[in-house]
Design an enzyme around this catalytic site. Structure first.
Site, PDB file in Angstrom:
ATOM      1  N   SER A 262      40.123  42.066  44.256  1.00  0.00           N
ATOM      2  CA  SER A 262      39.338  41.368  44.390  1.00  0.00           C
ATOM      3  C   SER A 262      38.413  40.665  45.977  1.00  0.00           C
ATOM      4  CB  SER A 262      39.320  39.952  43.415  1.00  0.00           C
ATOM      5  OG  SER A 262      38.857  40.882  41.877  1.00  0.00           O
TER       6      SER A 262
ATOM      7  N   TYR B 132      35.980  34.724  34.121  1.00  0.00           N
ATOM      8  CA  TYR B 132      36.242  35.742  34.973  1.00  0.00           C
ATOM      9  C   TYR B 132      36.129  37.076  34.561  1.00  0.00           C
ATOM     10  CZ  TYR B 132      37.917  37.879  39.327  1.00  0.00           C
ATOM     11  OH  TYR B 132      37.607  37.983  41.186  1.00  0.00           O
ATOM     12  N   SER B 133      35.164  37.978  35.263  1.00  0.00           N
ATOM     13  CA  SER B 133      34.739  39.441  34.668  1.00  0.00           C
ATOM     14  C   SER B 133      34.793  40.142  35.687  1.00  0.00           C
ATOM     15  CB  SER B 133      33.647  39.218  33.779  1.00  0.00           C
ATOM     16  OG  SER B 133      33.458  40.601  32.976  1.00  0.00           O
ATOM     17  N   ASN B 134      35.866  41.259  35.998  1.00  0.00           N
ATOM     18  CA  ASN B 134      35.607  42.096  36.560  1.00  0.00           C
ATOM     19  C   ASN B 134      34.218  42.810  36.469  1.00  0.00           C
ATOM     20  OD1 ASN B 134      37.895  41.981  38.725  1.00  0.00           O
ATOM     21  ND2 ASN B 134      38.787  41.806  36.819  1.00  0.00           N
TER      22      ASN B 134
ATOM     23  N   GLY C 176      42.731  38.026  46.051  1.00  0.00           N
ATOM     24  CA  GLY C 176      43.068  39.412  45.069  1.00  0.00           C
ATOM     25  C   GLY C 176      44.837  39.895  44.600  1.00  0.00           C
TER      26      GLY C 176
END
Length: 354
Positions: free
Chosen positions: A78, A173-175, A310
């Site tokens: 991330s 949290y949204s990828n 990440g």
């Protein structure tokens, strides 16, 4: 890429092992990373402090005495997100998008019509995170390790679920939000988002060891190996994998040196216009610890730091900096034990920034 939950101060780091000689001012950090690798929290670790020496601990491969390479390449997960957010903010500074306009202005019908570009950047869109639906755990990951996923497939997974909350009303949290931002960059520039990152950031800053692998499974250059258990608990070398399920949310590969160069330029305002630079670190009541692609953390000593962490199978990473120019980059290779680092994250931050 970050596989679990939202960023918090307590989760902003990764893990480590054996020592190389370090300058006296770095001895405390060296001791901490040695403790981490010796305790089984990680196979190996690299740390770069303020753009100078790289400390290292642990080994490059299981069953080998080969040390972690200095400035070796690794998957940054991330930490990809600040690169993507920088391009989005550059496009905003060029007048090519409005942060507070619905993203469907440019990508009709892709997501809920109320979701804005800012909400995607700040994880306040309410979009379900597609990684929650993928078999990324030990029981399922090895079956999809080399599969190629398209951006549309990943967005479809997320939009097949209801929004977690009304856009702007909360934070999760949204990828997937960053997959959508990658598609937005492509729509506005006419080229894949990877090309924009390469042309706008990597080439100007001469980040020669940073790559966007797309569907390539190998890590270029000198690197340590990362491991992950399978369903039976066997430790598997997962250094080679297809990161397309991470895409603009977590596919990139880099080095501590390149991350340091990028963060120094970003925090110094060399990549964004002043208006967008202010937006980069602006938080809200709904998002008190996250700006537009950067985590914002106030330590107990009063110092505010900016950056991102990440993780992706076999690897973990951290990139942090403070307004006074201090910086700290860390990479960890996982030994497949799933050991917890405990207080190491906070300890390392405090040792350097406080």
């Amino acid at each position: 890429m970050r596989l679990i939950a939202a960023l918090t101060a307590a989760t902003l780091l990764a893990t480590a092992g054996t020592a190389a000689a370090a300058p006296p001012e770095h001895e405390a950090v060296q001791r901490t990373i040695d403790e981490l690798t010796k305790s089984g929290g990680a196979l190996g670790i690299q740390v770069r402090i303020d753009g100078r020496d790289t400390l290292r601990s642990g080994f490059a491969e299981r069953g080998s005495s080969k040390p972690v390479p200095h400035n070796g390449t690794f998957r940054i997960g991330s930490v990809t997100k600040p690169f993507v957010s920088t391009v989005v903010l550059q496009l905003a500074g060029e007048g090519r998008l409005d942060l507070d306009a619905p993203v469907v202005r440019h990508l009709p019908g892709l997501v809920d019509a109320r979701i804005t570009v800012r909400q995607l950047l700040q994880h306040t869109s309410g979009l379900y995170d597609h990684t929650e639906a993928l078999p990324l755990d030990p029981a399922g990951f090895h079956s999809i390790r080399f599969r190629t996923w398209t951006q549309q497939e990943l967005v479809d997974i997320a939009t097949s679920r209801p929004l977690l909350f009304e856009p702007g009303a909360g934070q999760s949290y949204s990828n997937t939000g960053y997959i959508v931002l990658g598609m937005l960059i492509e729509k506005l520039t006419g080229r894949p988002y990877q090309h924009a990152v390469e042309q706008r950031i990597l080439k100007p800053l001469r980040l020669k060891d940073t790559v966007l692998p797309r569907t390539t499974v190998d890590i270029p250059g000198r690197h340590a190996h990362g491991y992950y258990p399978d369903a039976a608990g066997n430790v598997i070398d997962v250094t080679r994998l297809n990161p397309s399920w991470g895409g603009a949310a977590g596919e990139m590969i880099s080095t501590t040196r390149d991350l340091d160069t990028f963060l120094a330029a970003l925090l110094a305002g060399k990549l964004l216009k002043p208006a967008q630079q202010r937006e980069l670190t602006r938080t809200t009541a709904v998002s008190p610890g996250y700006g537009l692609g950067l985590s914002v953390v106030k330590l107990a000593c009063g110092t505010t730091i900016y950056g991102h962490d990440g993780s992706i199978h076999g690897f973990a990473s951290l990139m942090l900096g403070s307004p006074d120019g201090k910086r700290f980059e860390l990479s960890v290779t996982d030994n497949g034990s799933n050991a917890e680092p405990g207080d190491a994250y906070r300890k390392l931050m405090d040792q350097h920034f406080c």
